[in-house]
Design a protein around this motif. Structure first.
Motif, short mmCIF file in Angstrom:
data_model
loop_
_atom_site.label_atom_id
_atom_site.label_comp_id
_atom_site.label_asym_id
_atom_site.label_seq_id
_atom_site.Cartn_x
_atom_site.Cartn_y
_atom_site.Cartn_z
N THR A 1 -4.42 6.42 -2.97
CA THR A 1 -3.52 5.32 -2.55
C THR A 1 -3.59 4.19 -3.55
OG1 THR A 1 -3.89 5.88 -0.24
CG2 THR A 1 -3.08 3.67 -0.65
N THR B 1 -7.40 3.71 -4.51
CA THR B 1 -8.51 4.22 -3.69
C THR B 1 -8.34 5.72 -3.45
OG1 THR B 1 -7.34 3.84 -1.63
CG2 THR B 1 -8.70 2.03 -2.43
N ASP B 2 -9.44 6.38 -3.02
CA ASP B 2 -9.30 7.79 -2.69
C ASP B 2 -9.19 7.95 -1.17
OD1 ASP B 2 -12.73 9.12 -2.91
OD2 ASP B 2 -11.79 7.66 -1.55
N GLU C 1 0.81 5.70 -0.77
CA GLU C 1 0.10 6.92 -1.19
C GLU C 1 0.78 7.49 -2.42
OE1 GLU C 1 -1.49 8.69 3.01
OE2 GLU C 1 -0.40 10.06 1.68
N ASP D 1 -13.25 -6.26 -1.25
CA ASP D 1 -13.15 -5.04 -2.07
C ASP D 1 -14.36 -4.91 -2.97
OD1 ASP D 1 -10.81 -3.91 -1.19
OD2 ASP D 1 -9.53 -4.89 -2.68
N ARG E 1 -2.83 0.07 -3.72
CA ARG E 1 -2.59 -1.05 -2.80
C ARG E 1 -2.93 -2.37 -3.48
NH1 ARG E 1 -7.51 -2.93 -1.36
NH2 ARG E 1 -9.23 -1.50 -0.92
N SER F 1 0.85 -1.19 0.00
CA SER F 1 0.00 0.00 0.00
C SER F 1 0.89 1.24 0.00
CB SER F 1 -0.88 -0.02 1.26
OG SER F 1 -1.55 1.20 1.37
N GLU G 1 -11.14 8.55 1.04
CA GLU G 1 -12.20 7.94 1.86
C GLU G 1 -12.20 6.42 1.75
OE1 GLU G 1 -15.60 11.19 2.58
OE2 GLU G 1 -16.01 9.67 1.07
N GLY G 2 -11.20 5.91 1.05
CA GLY G 2 -11.10 4.45 0.92
C GLY G 2 -11.98 3.90 -0.18
N ARG G 3 -12.63 4.76 -0.97
CA ARG G 3 -13.47 4.25 -2.05
C ARG G 3 -12.58 3.80 -3.21
NH1 ARG G 3 -17.35 9.27 -3.12
NH2 ARG G 3 -15.32 10.14 -3.63
N ARG H 1 -7.77 -6.71 -1.39
CA ARG H 1 -8.18 -7.27 -0.09
C ARG H 1 -9.52 -7.96 -0.29
NH1 ARG H 1 -7.04 -1.66 2.87
NH2 ARG H 1 -4.77 -1.69 2.60
#
Ligand SMILES: Nc1ncnc2c1ncn2[C@@H]1O[C@H](COP(=O)(O)OP(=O)(O)OP(=O)(O)O)[C@@H](O)[C@H]1O
Length: 465
Positions: A388, A431-432, A341, A396, A390, A339, A434-436, A393
């Motif tokens: 990010t 992902t952004d 950024e 997802d 990564r 992972s 917000e983890g989306r 998982r």
């Protein structure tokens, strides 16, 4: 003695083992076999005798090792023969597989000395009784055709050839040679114990065969030569098919199952056997027939995705119309917990392959996309920083389709697209803040991205495989 020297000359000539100009390293353990070999080479007529030196490994495994080392060293000094020895000190001994580790150490030293002295040939004292034992053991234990063909008179080794000129000599001949020429030797004490399987064959099974027929070892030798001749003729044909069916992907190999299944069943087996014995298994590694059968079963299995482990850490994986042989390194290298950024206008190198970056629309990369690049545009009001990248998982999910958004599991996405497991593992997720999930490069992009620039465009994600 003369009779034996002539016989050696004949064998050298018949199998083209070496030339007068060759440089031989004679591997001497101190037993009757290799001391007889050394004695014979010493007495070769001038026109037959290349330059030679002795190599010995002191294994520090038995008390007698010291005596052997000293005996060979003194013998060579007295006879004016160059002598090179190496010690396998006790600290280097592994807890298990001692015999195999000793062998590896020995041959690594021989290869090294061939380079340093330098030599064109390594000569060992394998003889007819060794040949019988080897063939019998491999037949009983299960082996490939090449394995069952036994010990070859000559094969590539290090920077030259490994040759075994005594393969037609019986053990009794070697005792006679040492006796007649007054050559010293020491009996290996492990020979009389039933510790290793080879010694069990040597002491219990082979004497029974020889009782049945005294020429048994000669007949095994004939069988070995015949089979090796057949293999020599057939192998190039099989090798051609191998080259048309297999492709290399770094250290891995990929078999085209459609082409392979179109072949005659015998050729199917021969091609796999060739691949396994010639390419897959490092030299000297004994591949069992049972593994070949397992690979055949895997190739013919109904399920589109399945895998098995093979010797030496290799893995065979069936993926739809391909059979992938993953090298031990690839099999280990799982694209696991990665992972990172993304920093604006900088590339991130991905652990499996490729790189990815977030670039401002003004950036040169955004303006002129690199070749083979995949790219998507983030509209500034839709995604939150930081972005990010990564690995995958479980669980997802990605939101797809702009007009009628719906959520889809990433795993489902791969199943629908029939993406093989290793490719899925190599896939990365962007992902952004917000983890989306914004993007699965190469596979899907979310509702928050678009492919084309417009006034709102601010950032471009670029992925190069
Ligand atoms: N310690 C040693 N130092 C030098 N040469 C050795 C040593 N041990 C074995 N050799 C050489 O290897 C020959 C065969 O030895 P051995 O029967 O122990 O089989 P090996 O080396 O394990 O080979 P393989 O497994 O291919 O049969 C010997 O005749 C000798 O030429």
């Amino acid at each position: 003695m003369q009779e034996y020297i002539l016989r050696l000359c004949k064998e050298v000539e018949r199998h083209r083992l070496w030339e007068k100009e060759s440089r031989l390293l004679v591997a001497v353990s101190g037993g009757v076999d290799s001391m007889a070999l050394l004695g014979l080479i010493q007495q070769l007529p001038r026109e037959w005798q290349p330059q030679f030196a002795v190599v010995h490994v002191h294994h520090h495994l038995r008390e007698e090792s010291d005596d052997e080392f000293r005996m060979i060293k003194d013998y060579c000094r007295n006879q004016g023969i160059a002598f090179f020895a190496e010690h396998w000190s006790e600290e280097k001994h592994p807890k298990s597989n001692l015999e195999m580790a000793a062998r590896e150490f020995r041959y690594a030293f021989f290869a090294d000395m061939m380079q340093k002295w330098p030599a064109t040939h390594l000569v060992t004292a394998h003889h007819a009784d060794d040949q019988l034992e080897t063939i019998l053991m491999r037949l009983v234990r299960g082996s490939t055709l090449k394995g069952i063909s036994g010990i070859a008179f000559s094969r590539a080794f290090g920077r030259g050839q490994l040759v075994r000129p005594l393969l037609s000599f019986q053990k009794d001949d070697l005792y006679r040679i040492c006796g007649m020429a007054g050559i010293p030797y020491l009996e290996d004490s492990t020979n009389s114990e039933l510790t290793f399987s080879r010694n069990r064959y040597r002491n219990s099974i082979i004497p029974l065969l020889q009782l049945e027929n005294q020429q048994a070892s000669r007949h095994f030798g004939d069988f070995s030569e015949d089979l090796q001749d057949v293999l020599k003729v057939v192998q190039p044909i099989v090798a051609d098919s191998f080259r048309s069916l297999f492709t290399r992907d770094d250290a891995d190999w990929v078999l085209d199952l459609v082409g392979w299944q179109a072949c005659d069943i015998s050729l199917q087996r021969l091609v796999l056997s060739y691949f396994v014995t010639e390419q897959l298994i490092p030299a000297g590694y004994d591949f069992r027939r049972s593994q070949l059968t397992a690979v055949m079963d895997l190739a013919k299995n109904q399920s589109p995705q399945k895998q098995i482990s093979l010797v030496g850490g290799w893995q065979a994986r069936k993926r739809y119309d391909k059979l992938i042989f993953l090298s031990p390194d690839s099999a280990r290298t799982a694209f696991s917990a990665f992972s990172e950024e993304l920093e604006l206008n900088k590339w991130v190198t991905l652990p499996y392959h490729g790189r990815i970056g977030l670039f401002h629309s003004d950036n040169a990369f955004s303006k002129e996309l690199p070749k083979n690049a995949l790219s998507v545009v983030i509209k500034d009001e839709t995604a939150y920083m930081p972005i990010t990248v990564r690995s995958r998982r479980s669980g997802d999910k990605i939101v797809l389709n702009k007009d009628q958004p719906f959520t889809k599991k990433v795993s489902r996405l791969f199943v629908d697209k029939k993406i093989p497991d290793e490719e899925r593992r190599k896939a990365c997720i962007v992902t952004d803040g917000e983890g989306r999930i914004l993007w699965v490069p190469g596979y899907a992009q979310s509702v928050w991205l678009s492919e084309n620039d417009n006034e709102q465009t601010c950032y471009r994600l670029i992925y190069i495989k």
